[in-house]
Design an enzyme around this catalytic site. Sequence first.
Site, PDB file in Angstrom:
ATOM      1  N   LYS A  13       1.156  -1.108   0.053  1.00 11.64           N
ATOM      2  CA  LYS A  13       0.509  -0.007   0.020  1.00 11.64           C
ATOM      3  C   LYS A  13       0.859   1.346  -0.138  1.00 11.64           C
ATOM      4  CE  LYS A  13      -3.961  -2.110   2.204  1.00 11.64           C
ATOM      5  NZ  LYS A  13      -4.849  -2.522   3.947  1.00 11.64           N
ATOM      6  N   TYR A  53     -12.459  -2.569  -3.029  1.00 11.55           N
ATOM      7  CA  TYR A  53     -12.820  -2.749  -1.638  1.00 11.55           C
ATOM      8  C   TYR A  53     -14.387  -2.285  -1.308  1.00 11.55           C
ATOM      9  CZ  TYR A  53      -8.560  -2.262   0.584  1.00 11.55           C
ATOM     10  OH  TYR A  53      -7.146  -2.369   1.095  1.00 11.55           O
ATOM     11  N   ASN A 116      -1.565   0.114   7.709  1.00 10.24           N
ATOM     12  CA  ASN A 116      -1.717  -1.193   7.539  1.00 10.24           C
ATOM     13  C   ASN A 116      -0.924  -2.188   6.197  1.00 10.24           C
ATOM     14  OD1 ASN A 116      -3.550  -2.340   5.979  1.00 10.24           O
ATOM     15  ND2 ASN A 116      -4.184  -3.123   7.550  1.00 10.24           N
ATOM     16  N   HIS A 119      -1.344  -4.764   1.057  1.00 14.52           N
ATOM     17  CA  HIS A 119      -3.089  -5.750   0.910  1.00 14.52           C
ATOM     18  C   HIS A 119      -2.797  -7.848   0.397  1.00 14.52           C
ATOM     19  CE1 HIS A 119      -6.969  -7.156  -0.489  1.00 14.52           C
ATOM     20  NE2 HIS A 119      -6.534  -7.278  -1.484  1.00 14.52           N
ATOM     21  N   GLU A 130      -9.851 -10.205  -7.744  1.00 23.18           N
ATOM     22  CA  GLU A 130      -8.805  -9.027  -7.758  1.00 23.18           C
ATOM     23  C   GLU A 130      -7.637  -9.360  -8.499  1.00 23.18           C
ATOM     24  OE1 GLU A 130      -9.347  -8.735  -2.676  1.00 23.18           O
ATOM     25  OE2 GLU A 130      -7.333  -9.086  -3.251  1.00 23.18           O
TER      26      GLU A 130
HETATM   27  P1  IDP Z   1      -7.649  -7.313   5.153  1.00 26.84           P
HETATM   28  O1  IDP Z   1      -7.106  -5.835   5.030  1.00 26.84           O
HETATM   29  O2  IDP Z   1      -6.862  -7.978   5.962  1.00 26.84           O
HETATM   30  O3  IDP Z   1      -8.393  -8.126   4.509  1.00 26.84           O
HETATM   31  P2  IDP Z   1     -10.449  -5.604   5.260  1.00 26.84           P
HETATM   32  O4  IDP Z   1     -11.374  -6.627   7.051  1.00 26.84           O
HETATM   33  O5  IDP Z   1     -10.818  -5.908   4.415  1.00 26.84           O
HETATM   34  O6  IDP Z   1      -9.215  -6.091   6.196  1.00 26.84           O
HETATM   35  O7  IDP Z   1     -10.280  -4.262   5.643  1.00 26.84           O
HETATM   36  C1  IDP Z   1      -9.831  -3.773   3.918  1.00 26.84           C
HETATM   37  C2  IDP Z   1      -8.814  -2.668   4.706  1.00 26.84           C
HETATM   38  O8  IDP Z   1      -9.535  -1.828   5.728  1.00 26.84           O
HETATM   39  C3  IDP Z   1      -7.644  -2.809   5.976  1.00 26.84           C
HETATM   40  O9  IDP Z   1      -6.774  -3.481   5.050  1.00 26.84           O
HETATM   41  C4  IDP Z   1      -7.050  -1.619   6.760  1.00 26.84           C
HETATM   42  O10 IDP Z   1      -6.483  -0.869   5.613  1.00 26.84           O
HETATM   43  C5  IDP Z   1      -8.804  -1.044   6.007  1.00 26.84           C
HETATM   44  N1  IDP Z   1      -9.322  -0.945   7.589  1.00 26.84           N
HETATM   45  C6  IDP Z   1     -10.284  -2.212   8.007  1.00 26.84           C
HETATM   46  N2  IDP Z   1      -9.960  -1.940   8.941  1.00 26.84           N
HETATM   47  C7  IDP Z   1     -10.189  -0.751   9.756  1.00 26.84           C
HETATM   48  C8  IDP Z   1     -10.861   0.424  10.749  1.00 26.84           C
HETATM   49  O11 IDP Z   1     -11.607   0.056  11.331  1.00 26.84           O
HETATM   50  N3  IDP Z   1     -10.629   1.517  10.315  1.00 26.84           N
HETATM   51  C9  IDP Z   1      -9.704   2.443   9.401  1.00 26.84           C
HETATM   52  N4  IDP Z   1      -9.967   0.935   8.082  1.00 26.84           N
HETATM   53  C10 IDP Z   1      -9.551   0.068   8.351  1.00 26.84           C
HETATM   54 MG    MG Z   2      -9.625  -7.314   2.687  1.00 27.87          MG
END
Ligand code: IDP
Ligand code: MG
Length: 153
Positions: A13, A53, A116, A119, A130
């Site tokens: 990212k 997303y 984080n 992805h 994807e």
């Molecule tokens: P993942 O990336 O581990 O699959 P997902 O639930 O699919 O997680 O969420 C996609 C992305 O959205 C996460 O990697 C993170 O960057 C962001 N995200 C998820 N939950 C939150 C939150 O509570 N606050 C802000 N960003 C979030």
């Molecule tokens: Mg995800």
Amino acid sequence: MSAEMERTFVAVKPDGVQRGLCGEIIKRFEQKGFRLVAAKFLQASEDHMKKHYADLKDKPFFAGLCKYMSSGPIFAMVWEGQNIVKMGRMMLGETNPADSKPGSIRGDFCIQVGRNIIHGSDTMENAKLEIALWFKPEEFVSYKPCAQEWLYE
Ligand code: IDP
Ligand code: MG
């Protein structure tokens, strides 16, 4: 070779790119033994990230997430290997770095869920969607890594 090959979509990212972590992330997938089959460095549009997303469109963080993901360059990759979707997710760690174990990518290199750094597809079905969203068929490179026979029996 008897291994059933799977593919997954992995992307460093914008925060991971800015923090100079592309090499470290590629290294981890390489040293595991996975095979890189496509890669590109690009800045995605907000519209593209909304498609990527789409399943999170009702979440309160959706708009901010799409903005963050389109705010700078991304290193997008497709990796191949046996059981790679599940293994890739284990290598990433939990969605929230605070819950990610040391040794995982998110556990080792980041702090907040909204930054984080990486992805990875969560299911084989999403991996297929994807990969099709990010890559054209002609962007894949076909080759046999020399270590193949030492990774799979
Ligand atoms: P993942 O990336 O581990 O699959 P997902 O639930 O699919 O997680 O969420 C996609 C992305 O959205 C996460 O990697 C993170 O960057 C962001 N995200 C998820 N939950 C939150 C939150 O509570 N606050 C802000 N960003 C979030
Ligand atoms: Mg995800």
